[in-house]
Design a protein around this motif. Sequence first.
Motif: not given
Length: 496
Positions: A161-164, A167-178, A489-496, A31-33
């Motif tokens: 909208l991507l930031a919405d 949320g506060k998931d910093h890793r996903r924020t970087r992924v969305a901006n990437a 450094p962040e631990k890898p999280k399971t992708r959905q 959905v982010l994509l």
Amino acid sequence: MVVPEGQPQPPRHRRTPTEPPPPPSRTPLRVLLRVASVACGIQFGWALQLSLLTPYVQELGIPHVWSSIIWLCGPLSGFFVQPLAGHMSDRSTSKYGRRRPFIVIGCASIILSVLLIGFAADIGGFLGDGEKKTRAIVVFVIGFWFLDMANNATQGPCRALLADLTGKDHRRTRVANAYYSLFMAVGNILGYATGAYSAWYKVLPFTLNASCDINCANLKSAFLIDVIFIIFTTYISVTAIHEQPITSIHDAINQESSHPQEAFFWEMFGTFKYLPRPVWLILFATSLTWIGWFPFTLFDTDWMGREIYGGDPNGDQKYSDGVRMGAFGLLLNSVILGITSLFMENLCRRFGSGFIWGISNFIMFICFLAMLLLSFVASNTDYGSDGVPNGIVIAALVIFAILGMPLAVTYSVPYALVASRIESLGLGQGLSMGVLNVSIVLPQIVVSLGSGPWDELFGSGNSPSFAIAAAASFASGLVTILAIPRSRPEKPKTRQ
């Protein structure tokens, strides 16, 4: 609140004006994509604007010294329009959601703008233009400025909208901006490829007429293709999610002030005194970075046509060949930008966002120095009847391509850093993007006002502006590496 399209919609809940919005559900990466895909259509037109319009401005008869002034609307509209659109979307109570109406209206405005630009010569001819294309220039400038305003009005809500969604998931924020950066790269590739092709007037022969020569017809055809592409990508993006309407925030704003826009600007500038030191450093580094980028975005293809091919904008075939080769170089730049975007999250997680940003700025510094050196070599080389030596052209293309790496960082890392660090202030994401945007547009205004006259002092070339770009890039590299803390450094999280 934003819910992916196709998932059950939660019951609506009327919140009090002071109640914060509920945290967004974890949004699938697919959905982010889709949401980020709108950047592809927007950037398609922006790529055409960057590669073709500065040369076209001069072909219309506007002197080089004034061409940078024409671009002044970009930073001016970015200063006012983008943060205002982002802030208004924070407060929007539309039944279609907060961000999507602004995205749709912005994209429709982009379509109107590119049609004005593409048909400027036709409109000027219809209004009585002769050898001097005065009326065409007026129509072109109106369309050009309106395009900049539309681009800025659209990108703020897109980022918000991507930031919405993250949320506060910093890793996903970087992924969305990437993802956003990746689609900007795809749009650039398609836009620069379209701009580099010199026979669109044969594909769309109705674009060629007495008022519009071959170069004009190619430009017009490219923008007509852009219209179709923007419609397609906007549809994919806005149908990917369902935003829950907000019913009370706008009323709360009206109680505070009868002029929400005026209240907004006081609010935006008032937030600067509360910014923590890390955010100030990010804004300062962003300003220096864009002082480096803006001369390149203004004069990239013009530099190739003038200083590498030795052409004259006033009807010189060598200049036109150089502009098309510059568009091809920007296509290579976008390929590297897209590839780099795919690795951005892993690079930032491993080495730290500040370090990656700093290294990218040092790469900019080296590339701009190389452009200065190549200009010197080209100006002291006798091309003869064989034209530009292949070695010089290849060197210029390599520089353009390498610059795609730091551009990918510029398009993603500052936005992710600000989105993750400024939320503690309680700002809406639209307003936080406006705060970052101020640090981008202020240096661009300075460059727009000064680069043309500055270059004119040194013989109407582009090298003086690139010298300033190199110095700013070096300074920004020092700030980002030495002053901005590395991300943990962040631990890898399971992708959905």
